[in-house]
Design an enzyme around this catalytic site. Structure first.
Site, PDB file in Angstrom:
ATOM      1  N   HIS A  99       0.708  -1.179  -0.080  1.00 54.69           N
ATOM      2  CA  HIS A  99      -0.033   0.023   0.103  1.00 54.69           C
ATOM      3  C   HIS A  99       0.972   1.210  -0.075  1.00 54.69           C
ATOM      4  O   HIS A  99       2.084   1.266   0.443  1.00 54.69           O
ATOM      5  CB  HIS A  99      -1.010  -0.145   1.315  1.00 54.69           C
ATOM      6  CG  HIS A  99      -0.167  -0.085   2.576  1.00 54.69           C
ATOM      7  ND1 HIS A  99       0.069  -1.114   3.025  1.00 54.69           N
ATOM      8  CD2 HIS A  99       0.252   1.087   3.388  1.00 54.69           C
ATOM      9  CE1 HIS A  99       0.710  -0.933   4.097  1.00 54.69           C
ATOM     10  NE2 HIS A  99       0.749   0.158   4.401  1.00 54.69           N
ATOM     11  N   HIS A 101       0.833   5.503   1.203  1.00 49.82           N
ATOM     12  CA  HIS A 101       0.048   6.467   1.834  1.00 49.82           C
ATOM     13  C   HIS A 101       0.158   7.667   0.916  1.00 49.82           C
ATOM     14  O   HIS A 101       1.072   8.205   0.339  1.00 49.82           O
ATOM     15  CB  HIS A 101       0.659   6.777   3.276  1.00 49.82           C
ATOM     16  CG  HIS A 101       0.894   5.535   4.205  1.00 49.82           C
ATOM     17  ND1 HIS A 101      -0.074   5.450   5.009  1.00 49.82           N
ATOM     18  CD2 HIS A 101       1.418   4.739   4.301  1.00 49.82           C
ATOM     19  CE1 HIS A 101       0.199   4.027   5.973  1.00 49.82           C
ATOM     20  NE2 HIS A 101       1.284   3.735   5.232  1.00 49.82           N
TER      21      HIS A 101
HETATM   22  P1  5GP Z   1       1.863   0.945   7.298  1.00 48.11           P
HETATM   23  O1  5GP Z   1       2.080   1.229   8.830  1.00 48.11           O
HETATM   24  O2  5GP Z   1       1.655  -0.509   7.183  1.00 48.11           O
HETATM   25  O3  5GP Z   1       2.658   1.538   6.312  1.00 48.11           O
HETATM   26  O4  5GP Z   1       0.466   1.296   7.159  1.00 48.11           O
HETATM   27  C1  5GP Z   1      -0.744   0.716   7.681  1.00 48.11           C
HETATM   28  C2  5GP Z   1      -1.845   1.722   7.605  1.00 48.11           C
HETATM   29  O5  5GP Z   1      -3.045   0.949   7.604  1.00 48.11           O
HETATM   30  C3  5GP Z   1      -1.966   2.377   9.007  1.00 48.11           C
HETATM   31  O6  5GP Z   1      -1.839   3.820   8.836  1.00 48.11           O
HETATM   32  C4  5GP Z   1      -3.313   2.032   9.641  1.00 48.11           C
HETATM   33  O7  5GP Z   1      -3.850   3.040  10.415  1.00 48.11           O
HETATM   34  C5  5GP Z   1      -4.072   1.487   8.451  1.00 48.11           C
HETATM   35  N1  5GP Z   1      -5.089   0.559   8.821  1.00 48.11           N
HETATM   36  C6  5GP Z   1      -4.798  -0.437   9.442  1.00 48.11           C
HETATM   37  N2  5GP Z   1      -6.097  -1.439   9.566  1.00 48.11           N
HETATM   38  C7  5GP Z   1      -6.991  -0.605   8.742  1.00 48.11           C
HETATM   39  C8  5GP Z   1      -8.196  -0.883   8.424  1.00 48.11           C
HETATM   40  O8  5GP Z   1      -8.800  -1.941   8.989  1.00 48.11           O
HETATM   41  N3  5GP Z   1      -8.803  -0.124   7.633  1.00 48.11           N
HETATM   42  C9  5GP Z   1      -8.169   0.832   7.096  1.00 48.11           C
HETATM   43  N4  5GP Z   1      -9.065   1.903   6.359  1.00 48.11           N
HETATM   44  N5  5GP Z   1      -6.887   1.131   7.461  1.00 48.11           N
HETATM   45  C10 5GP Z   1      -6.268   0.588   8.405  1.00 48.11           C
END
Ligand code: 5GP
Ligand code: ZN
Length: 135
Positions: A99, A101
């Site tokens: 993903h 951001h």
């Molecule tokens: P990472 O830290 O892996 O780059 O980002 C994962 C992101 O996914 C985090 O910012 C977190 O808030 C978001 N996230 C985790 N679980 C969910 C969910 O169930 N739904 C949504 N919309 N975002 C999520």
């Protein structure tokens, strides 16, 4: 991937505030936003991170990221947009479905702290360049 939250969002079994979708990607709001308008862009196809992703899906995500950057700038009037993408726990990845951001940024918002940069010598750059080229 039956236990993947983002695959659940793709399948529609997990709720998400969707902003945009096409054949290959979905954009939705982060459930715990770093700032207002924090959007996540994912490929529909699962890969844990960048290493296992199909380059065509990475390209599709990049195109959607560009659209979402324009969307948050236009809709929220942000001064800038940060694009963040993490792979592996050491990099801060917490959800293991690739993903990106998209973070609307405003002057002085302090949403992301810049890293500590140290000027490299030309020898250091040459050594690392050779290492990364596989020489
Ligand atoms: P990472 O830290 O892996 O780059 O980002 C994962 C992101 O996914 C985090 O910012 C977190 O808030 C978001 N996230 C985790 N679980 C969910 C969910 O169930 N739904 C949504 N919309 N975002 C999520
Ligand atoms: Zn997944």
């Amino acid at each position: 991937m039956s236990d993947c939250i983002f695959c659940g969002i793709v399948a529609g079994t997990m709720p998400a505030e969707r902003i945009y979708e096409d054949d290959d990607t979905i954009a939705f709001l982060d459930i715990a936003p770093a700032c207002d308008g924090h959007v996540l862009v994912i490929p529909r196809a699962h890969s844990d991170d960048i290493h296992g992703a199909d380059p065509a899906n990475l390209g599709a995500v990049a195109a959607t990221v560009q659209q979402m950057a324009a969307r948050v700038s236009g809709a929220l009037g942000s001064d800038g947009v940060s694009i963040v993408q993490s792979n592996g726990r050491a990099a801060g990845q917490t959800v293991f479905h690739y993903h990106v951001h998209v973070l609307p940024r405003f002057e002085g918002d302090g949403v992301m702290t810049p890293w500590q940069a140290t000027r490299a010598s030309s020898e250091q750059l040459a050594r690392m360049g050779a290492r990364l080229r596989g020489e």
